[in-house]
Scaffold this active site. Structure first.
Site, PDB file in Angstrom:
ATOM      1  N   GLY A 287       1.099  -1.117  -0.040  1.00  6.12           N
ATOM      2  CA  GLY A 287      -0.125  -0.080   0.031  1.00  6.12           C
ATOM      3  C   GLY A 287       0.972   0.778   0.539  1.00  6.12           C
ATOM      4  N   GLY A 288       2.129   1.164  -0.006  1.00 10.46           N
ATOM      5  CA  GLY A 288       3.114   2.249   0.257  1.00 10.46           C
ATOM      6  C   GLY A 288       3.192   3.003  -1.669  1.00 10.46           C
ATOM      7  CG  ASP A 310       0.372  -2.356   3.445  1.00  6.44           C
ATOM      8  OD1 ASP A 310       1.292  -1.443   2.945  1.00  6.44           O
ATOM      9  OD2 ASP A 310       0.158  -1.593   4.332  1.00  6.44           O
ATOM     10  CB  SER A 312      -2.153   0.470   6.358  1.00  9.81           C
ATOM     11  OG  SER A 312      -3.240   0.967   5.494  1.00  9.81           O
ATOM     12  CB  ILE A 406      13.036  -1.651  -1.392  1.00  8.29           C
ATOM     13  CG1 ILE A 406      12.091  -2.783  -1.824  1.00  8.29           C
ATOM     14  CG2 ILE A 406      12.780  -0.387  -1.747  1.00  8.29           C
ATOM     15  CD1 ILE A 406      12.146  -3.088  -4.137  1.00  8.29           C
ATOM     16  CE  LYS A 410      17.016  10.338   4.171  1.00  4.74           C
ATOM     17  NZ  LYS A 410      15.669  10.257   2.114  1.00  4.74           N
ATOM     18  CB  VAL A 449      11.014   7.932  -5.324  1.00  3.36           C
ATOM     19  CG1 VAL A 449      12.217   6.803  -5.670  1.00  3.36           C
ATOM     20  CG2 VAL A 449      10.187   7.889  -3.892  1.00  3.36           C
ATOM     21  CB  VAL A 456      10.438  18.516  -0.885  1.00  7.67           C
ATOM     22  CG1 VAL A 456      11.562  17.963   0.700  1.00  7.67           C
ATOM     23  CG2 VAL A 456      11.317  17.910  -2.183  1.00  7.67           C
ATOM     24  CD  GLU A 550      16.706  16.849   6.405  1.00  6.49           C
ATOM     25  OE1 GLU A 550      15.856  17.025   5.664  1.00  6.49           O
ATOM     26  OE2 GLU A 550      16.693  17.699   7.063  1.00  6.49           O
TER      27      GLU A 550
END
Length: 634
Positions: A287-288, A310, A312, A406, A410, A449, A456, A550
């Site tokens: 669902g992401g 999922d 959710s 996946i 980071k 992505v 953003v 970050e």
């Protein structure tokens, strides 16, 4: 906004009105004699012609002095009507008195008839124009300039002329042989003349009528328009126009991948189908953002069954509905099975894999938002680390053929819990790959992505439409970007290449400075940025400071010895793994710390693990603050 009539120069409009008034006064003068005397008795000598010249001159001078020619005809009202009537009465008196000055033959009824005729033709005509003026001349429209004077541009100009929303002002085209010519009454200009068009017409929108242009070409076109802060809209793809799915005037905003101009590489069909075609495939986190796109790409390869997994219910329902419609329209024979399940439940995973005889797993279930995981360490590590461990162990037990994790950029020299948890998940799979079993483990690492949840790009769009400010954590922050469809395709292809324990890295192209992205997005939405160089700009940028954990710059490789593969945008990384026994020891410690709900201990375990984890100081301090608050509440 612009009206068609505004495109006619004022001098031409004044000349037309003057010409009409001259004609109307002439008709009124000579027709008055004709009505009074009749055709047979009509004789006009030079004194009468001289009187006509005096009356004509007097009337036009009066109209000028009383600003009749400065008034807007479409706003003609009773006051303007009475003004013209008053001036025509004076002109009629001048007509009558001139007969004595020049000894002209002027019967007393002729000036009266002249007054009536002149009133009907001059005041009446203005009133009539005001009442019945067609809306497509006087209604305000959005001013647009069409970029591209080829077939699509000409069709677009024709369609716009039939509607009442847009007013085309001109064409823009780079071809020198076109510049200076006219199409459908619109002049073709070079893009270098955008500034001249702005001075002439004011602000306008630019409609890109190049529906078949590749991303590199579009990026070049947008780069020429972007500095002028003009809103840019795109015509639909030519295939959609031809098929009838969309009309040529159904415009859309410029997508961010068009702005970045990354040209997609054709996938290798054998790699796309290798782990999917006629197999049972499971996607965790279906669902992401990434999970949904993986499912869209997977159904195109005709798997026997696609299991959507999922935690959710709402997200699972959405992706299941979409894929069901896709399969119904395409006539595909794939069976869809939506399952609500948590990957941390190893027994449930084993049951699912056994019951459905799963061949391939794409593990996309993870918490990925850095600030969220930083403030929810236990949940983040439980899901990203222990969840990956449980689902991978279940895959081994059930002899799943291929398991693709996946991962994220980071995970490279992480500065936050999310990145550290994903790097630890990579090490877990690398440890499993060292054991003797039938499951092939592959890890695929990539950056941001476009358009995913938390990206953003949708945030900036929302902030720009709301009038700002645009929030950016740091003026120097840089990120890699890739479209979701391209990322999903590359993940599937990379998963087909690995031999076991491989870490693949996707070529993300050139990194993008986030503040530059904000400027370009604002400009292409027709707004300027308020800064030192432009204090009167439309929208401000607000710097909030780096969030806990970050980075300013993201990396994709721990070492610099990446090797190329058969796909030009997939690299394989030669990175150090640890023995599975050492991995089990770290996991045992983590499980104990999670069970004790000890966030500081979890962070310490991550620090001690061979992850190259270097948290930012404020992230640790935030954890201490959270713990203190929890203690007070308790």
């Amino acid at each position: 906004m612009v009206r068609r009539i505004d495109l006619i120069p004022s001098s031409i409009k004044l000349s037309l009105v003057l010409a009409y008034d001259l004609w109307a006064l002439g008709i009124a003068f000579y027709l008055a004699y004709l009505i009074r005397l009749g055709v047979e008795s009509l004789t006009i000598s030079w004194p009468e012609h001289l009187v006509f010249f005096i009356v004509l001159s007097a009337t036009l001078i009066l109209f000028y002095l009383f600003d009749v020619y400065n008034s807007v005809i479409r706003f003609f009202n009773a006051k303007a009507f009475l003004t013209i009537q008053f001036l025509l009465i004076i002109a009629s008196l001048t007509f009558y008195l001139s007969s004595y000055a020049f000894d002209a033959f002027v019967p007393r009824s002729v000036p009266i008839v002249f007054l009536v005729l002149a009133s009907v033709q001059i005041a009446g005509a203005r009133a009539l124009v005001s009442l019945i003026a067609k809306n497509h001349w006087f209604d305000e429209r959005e001013a647009v300039v069409i970029y591209g004077a080829s077939n699509a541009g000409r069709q677009l100009a024709h369609v716009l002329a039939q509607g009442n929303q847009y007013q085309a002002l001109a064409f823009l085209d780079e071809k020198k042989r076109y510049c200076g010519r006219n199409i459908l009454g619109l002049k073709i200009h070079s893009p270098q003349r955008i500034n001249a068009l702005l001075k002439k017409y004011g602000s306008f929108k630019v409609l890109i009528a190049i529906p078949s242009a590749d991303p590199i070409r579009l990026k070049q076109v947008l780069a020429k328009i972007e500095p002028y802060a003009l809103e840019v809209l795109m015509v639909p793809d030519m295939s959609d126009i031809i098929s009838g799915k969309r009309n040529i005037d159904e415009f859309r905003e410029v997508s961010i991948d068009e702005l970045l101009g990354r040209k997609p590489v054709q996938p290798i069909p054998a790699l796309l189908s290798a782990n999917i075609s006629d197999k049972v495939v499971l996607v965790s986190g279906a669902g992401g953002s990434i999970g949904q796109e993986l499912c869209r790409q997977i159904v195109l390869q005709n798997p026997k069954k696609l299991i959507l997994l999922d935690v959710s219910e709402a997200a699972l329902y959405q992706v299941h509905q979409e894929l069901s419609e896709t399969l119904a329209n395409s006539g595909g024979g794939t069976t869809l099975t939506p399952l609500i399940a948590n990957v941390q439940n190893g027994l449930l995973m084993t049951n699912i894999f056994t019951r459905h005889q799963v061949n391939t797993i794409y593990h996309a279930a993870a918490y990925k938002h850095v600030p969220m995981v930083e403030n929810n360490v236990i949940a983040g590590v439980s899901n990203n680390v222990l969840g990956s461990y449980e689902i991978a162990q279940a895959a081994i037990y059930c002899q799943v053929e291929t398991f693709v994790l996946i991962s994220t950029d980071k995970a490279v020299r992480p500065t936050n819990v999310m990145g550290a948890s994903k790097r630890l998940a990579e090490l877990i799979l690398q440890g499993f790959a060292q054991q003797d079993h039938h499951t092939r483990f592959v890890m695929v690492r990539f950056g941001n992505v476009l358009g995913s949840s938390g990206s953003v790009v949708p945030l900036f769009k929302k902030q720009i439409k709301q009038g700002g400010p645009i929030t950016i954590t740091h003026p120097e922050i840089i990120r890699y970007f890739m479209t979701i469809p391209e990322a999903a395709q590359l993940v599937i292809q990379a998963g087909a290449m690995g031999t076991g324990g491989d870490v693949f890295v996707l070529d993300m192209g050139k990194p993008v400075k986030i503040v530059d992205l904000a400027y370009k997005m604002a400009h292409l939405m027709g707004l300027t940025i308020k800064d030192e160089d432009n204090p009167q700009g439309d929208i401000a940028i607000q710097y909030s400071g780096l969030r806990p954990g970050e980075k300013l710059y993201e990396e994709l490789l721990i070492s610099d010895d990446a090797k190329s593969t058969q796909h030009q945008r997939i690299l394989t990384a030669n990175e150090q793994a640890i023995h599975h026994s050492a991995m089990r020891k770290i996991l045992t410690q983590l499980m104990a710390a999670i069970q004790a709900e000890d966030e500081m201990e979890i962070r310490q375990i991550l620090l001690n693990a061979p992850l190259d984890y270097q948290p930012r100081p404020q992230a640790v301090e935030q954890t201490k603050v959270n713990l203190k608050r929890s203690c007070k509440v308790a």
